[in-house]
Design a protein around this motif. Structure first.
Motif, PDB file in Angstrom:
ATOM      1  N   UNK A  58     -34.661 -24.539  51.909  1.00 20.43           N
ATOM      2  CA  UNK A  58     -35.638 -24.781  52.972  1.00 20.43           C
ATOM      3  C   UNK A  58     -35.435 -26.160  53.589  1.00 20.43           C
ATOM      4  N   UNK A  59     -35.172 -27.160  52.771  1.00 18.39           N
ATOM      5  CA  UNK A  59     -34.903 -28.505  53.283  1.00 18.39           C
ATOM      6  C   UNK A  59     -33.638 -28.518  54.138  1.00 18.39           C
ATOM      7  N   UNK A  60     -32.600 -27.855  53.683  1.00 16.10           N
ATOM      8  CA  UNK A  60     -31.321 -27.873  54.399  1.00 16.10           C
ATOM      9  C   UNK A  60     -31.473 -27.317  55.815  1.00 16.10           C
ATOM     10  N   UNK A  61     -32.167 -26.211  55.947  1.00 10.87           N
ATOM     11  CA  UNK A  61     -32.317 -25.603  57.264  1.00 10.87           C
ATOM     12  C   UNK A  61     -33.452 -26.255  58.056  1.00 10.87           C
ATOM     13  N   UNK A  62     -34.518 -26.629  57.360  1.00 15.33           N
ATOM     14  CA  UNK A  62     -35.674 -27.191  58.046  1.00 15.33           C
ATOM     15  C   UNK A  62     -35.417 -28.540  58.674  1.00 15.33           C
ATOM     16  N   UNK A  63     -34.433 -29.294  58.150  1.00 13.45           N
ATOM     17  CA  UNK A  63     -34.167 -30.639  58.651  1.00 13.45           C
ATOM     18  C   UNK A  63     -33.029 -30.701  59.659  1.00 13.45           C
ATOM     19  N   UNK A  64     -32.452 -29.547  59.995  1.00 11.94           N
ATOM     20  CA  UNK A  64     -31.396 -29.540  61.017  1.00 11.94           C
ATOM     21  C   UNK A  64     -31.966 -30.035  62.345  1.00 11.94           C
ATOM     22  N   UNK A  93     -35.792 -37.716  58.969  1.00  5.02           N
ATOM     23  CA  UNK A  93     -35.541 -37.002  57.717  1.00  5.02           C
ATOM     24  C   UNK A  93     -36.555 -37.402  56.650  1.00  5.02           C
ATOM     25  N   UNK A  94     -36.876 -38.690  56.592  1.00 10.45           N
ATOM     26  CA  UNK A  94     -37.791 -39.171  55.563  1.00 10.45           C
ATOM     27  C   UNK A  94     -39.159 -38.514  55.696  1.00 10.45           C
ATOM     28  N   UNK A  95     -39.692 -38.497  56.908  1.00  6.77           N
ATOM     29  CA  UNK A  95     -41.008 -37.900  57.131  1.00  6.77           C
ATOM     30  C   UNK A  95     -41.000 -36.418  56.792  1.00  6.77           C
ATOM     31  N   UNK A  96     -40.008 -35.696  57.318  1.00  7.40           N
ATOM     32  CA  UNK A  96     -39.973 -34.242  57.172  1.00  7.40           C
ATOM     33  C   UNK A  96     -39.774 -33.822  55.722  1.00  7.40           C
ATOM     34  N   UNK A  97     -38.806 -34.443  55.054  1.00  7.79           N
ATOM     35  CA  UNK A  97     -38.534 -34.052  53.664  1.00  7.79           C
ATOM     36  C   UNK A  97     -39.699 -34.423  52.754  1.00  7.79           C
ATOM     37  N   UNK A  98     -40.300 -35.586  52.992  1.00  9.13           N
ATOM     38  CA  UNK A  98     -41.441 -36.004  52.183  1.00  9.13           C
ATOM     39  C   UNK A  98     -42.597 -35.033  52.348  1.00  9.13           C
ATOM     40  N   UNK A  99     -42.842 -34.570  53.577  1.00 10.06           N
ATOM     41  CA  UNK A  99     -43.944 -33.643  53.833  1.00 10.06           C
ATOM     42  C   UNK A  99     -43.700 -32.292  53.171  1.00 10.06           C
ATOM     43  N   UNK A 138     -32.179 -32.775  43.761  1.00 11.38           N
ATOM     44  CA  UNK A 138     -32.650 -31.940  44.867  1.00 11.38           C
ATOM     45  C   UNK A 138     -31.837 -32.148  46.141  1.00 11.38           C
ATOM     46  N   UNK A 139     -31.600 -33.400  46.529  1.00 14.73           N
ATOM     47  CA  UNK A 139     -30.880 -33.645  47.787  1.00 14.73           C
ATOM     48  C   UNK A 139     -29.406 -33.249  47.681  1.00 14.73           C
ATOM     49  N   UNK A 140     -28.862 -33.291  46.465  1.00 15.71           N
ATOM     50  CA  UNK A 140     -27.484 -32.820  46.294  1.00 15.71           C
ATOM     51  C   UNK A 140     -27.415 -31.305  46.473  1.00 15.71           C
ATOM     52  N   UNK A 141     -28.407 -30.601  45.951  1.00 13.02           N
ATOM     53  CA  UNK A 141     -28.449 -29.155  46.146  1.00 13.02           C
ATOM     54  C   UNK A 141     -28.641 -28.817  47.620  1.00 13.02           C
ATOM     55  N   UNK A 142     -29.491 -29.574  48.285  1.00 16.53           N
ATOM     56  CA  UNK A 142     -29.674 -29.409  49.730  1.00 16.53           C
ATOM     57  C   UNK A 142     -28.339 -29.604  50.447  1.00 16.53           C
ATOM     58  N   UNK A 165     -27.209 -37.637  55.358  1.00 16.89           N
ATOM     59  CA  UNK A 165     -27.626 -37.684  53.954  1.00 16.89           C
ATOM     60  C   UNK A 165     -26.820 -38.725  53.189  1.00 16.89           C
ATOM     61  N   UNK A 166     -25.537 -38.854  53.533  1.00 10.13           N
ATOM     62  CA  UNK A 166     -24.715 -39.882  52.880  1.00 10.13           C
ATOM     63  C   UNK A 166     -25.025 -41.263  53.445  1.00 10.13           C
ATOM     64  N   UNK A 167     -25.082 -41.384  54.755  1.00 13.63           N
ATOM     65  CA  UNK A 167     -25.294 -42.691  55.371  1.00 13.63           C
ATOM     66  C   UNK A 167     -26.642 -43.297  55.002  1.00 13.63           C
ATOM     67  N   UNK A 168     -27.664 -42.454  54.862  1.00 15.30           N
ATOM     68  CA  UNK A 168     -29.003 -42.950  54.559  1.00 15.30           C
ATOM     69  C   UNK A 168     -29.319 -42.906  53.066  1.00 15.30           C
ATOM     70  N   UNK A 169     -28.257 -42.698  52.249  1.00 17.51           N
ATOM     71  CA  UNK A 169     -28.325 -42.827  50.793  1.00 17.51           C
ATOM     72  C   UNK A 169     -29.227 -41.798  50.102  1.00 17.51           C
ATOM     73  N   UNK A 170     -29.355 -40.604  50.711  1.00 20.55           N
ATOM     74  CA  UNK A 170     -30.021 -39.526  49.989  1.00 20.55           C
ATOM     75  C   UNK A 170     -29.074 -38.949  48.928  1.00 20.55           C
ATOM     76  N   UNK A 171     -27.765 -39.042  49.202  1.00 20.77           N
ATOM     77  CA  UNK A 171     -26.762 -38.658  48.233  1.00 20.77           C
ATOM     78  C   UNK A 171     -25.749 -39.791  48.145  1.00 20.77           C
TER      79      UNK A 171
END
Length: 324
Positions: A238-244, A249-255, A274-278, A316-322
């Motif tokens: 859901x995160x992977x598709x919902x954040x396209x 990203x921070x607001x949407x994923x946190x919500x 979680x973010x790696x699975x995303x 996701x890489x640039x903003x250090x989620x992974x």
């Protein structure tokens, strides 16, 4: 194989409805890749006639039906399609080897067409969390897992051999590094995670919104990608598709995560990956569309459509989620 894909004409569909369900109505074909779906607008209400590809086992089709019945009992506050039994009382009929079901049609707008807000993102998580909680009490019948292996998040390493098909060099390099991290640090953790039958494709095309209350998810459709696997995968997908295409990203994923956790608490070991699975769901999307582009070289849209997935993976890489 071509003979496995259903292709019933409108006259045949009309005959099925009349003979097996004592109903008739205006038939409108719906988009479907491997199965055949048609919306039936009858006098009293609307339905969806689903004709399954022969590649799916009968047990898998039966599981889809059982899950809808299970959810009706365990999550009555949520909306899903209901099975309409045939005249013989059966939920599934078979014609020429094809499994056929009639379901109620869920009204509403697709999430993909709605402007996103923090409140709406939170409600996406709320709905999905309640779904996950309800599925804890469902036991899958034996040999009922029919989803395509290349689209199973737990089996994402099966996609690795097709990495050379990704023509974007930056994306290919990022995915290669991500596969290395996944194999070393993420895959070994999967056996200890909570398992259940998951929806497998809870995306913006399958969530429905009430147009009179655009902050509320009213339903979830399309159970054709169900599979037994890590339960946290549903949230990752859901995160992977919902954040396209999402700028924040921070607001949407946190919500989304917050809404999910209020209904179905996330374990620490799930949260850490979680973010790696995303990210790995984005990898699947990129690799599978690259394969499709090779098979359909004249379809330029296929590679264009994967652009948002490549962009999100990069962020996701640039903003250090992974960390790669």
């Amino acid at each position: 194989m071509k003979d496995q894909v259903p292709d019933f004409n409108n006259q045949s569909i009309h005959g099925i409805l009349k003979k097996y369900y004592d109903t008739e109505g205006v038939i409108k074909r719906l988009v479907s890749f491997e199965d055949q779906n048609a919306r039936i607008s009858a006098k009293d209400k609307r339905y969806v006639l689903k004709i399954s590809n022969k590649k799916w086992s009968r047990n898998f089709v039966q599981m889809q039906t059982e899950v809808l019945d299970h959810l009706k009992k365990e999550a009555p506050e949520l909306s899903f399609p209901n099975i309409v039994n045939a005249n013989n009382g059966k939920s599934i009929i078979f014609i020429n080897g094809f499994a056929i079901r009639l379901l109620t049609y869920l009204e509403g707008d697709l999430l993909t067409n709605i402007r996103r807000t923090p409140e709406l993102y939170c409600d996406v998580g709320r709905f999905l969390g309640q779904f996950s909680q309800a599925m804890r009490s469902y036991s899958a019948p034996p040999n009922s897992d029919g989803s395509d292996k290349l689209w199973k998040l737990d089996e994402v390493l099966a996609c690795k051999e097709y990495l050379p098909e990704v023509i974007d060099e930056d994306a290919r390099d990022r995915i290669a590094r991500l596969f290395d991290v996944y194999e070393k640090d993420i895959a070994p953790k999967l056996p200890s995670l909570r398992k259940a039958v998951i929806h497998g494709d809870a995306n913006e095309q399958n969530f429905l919104i009430n147009p009179d209350d655009p902050k509320k998810i009213t339903g979830l459709i399309d159970f054709g990608e169900m599979q037994f696997g890590c339960q946290i995968n549903d949230l990752a997908i859901t995160l992977a598709y919902g954040l396209l295409g999402e700028s924040d990203i921070k607001m949407a994923s946190k919500a989304i995560i917050s809404g999910y956790e209020k209904e179905f608490p996330i374990e620490d070991k799930e949260r850490r990956i979680l973010y790696y699975l995303m990210a790995m769901r984005l990898v699947t999307n990129i690799i599978m569309t690259s394969l499709a582009a090779k098979q359909q070289p004249d379809n330029e849209y296929i590679l264009i459509s994967q652009g948002p997935a490549r962009a999100l993976l990069k962020r996701l890489e640039q903003e250090n989620y992974i960390q790669l």
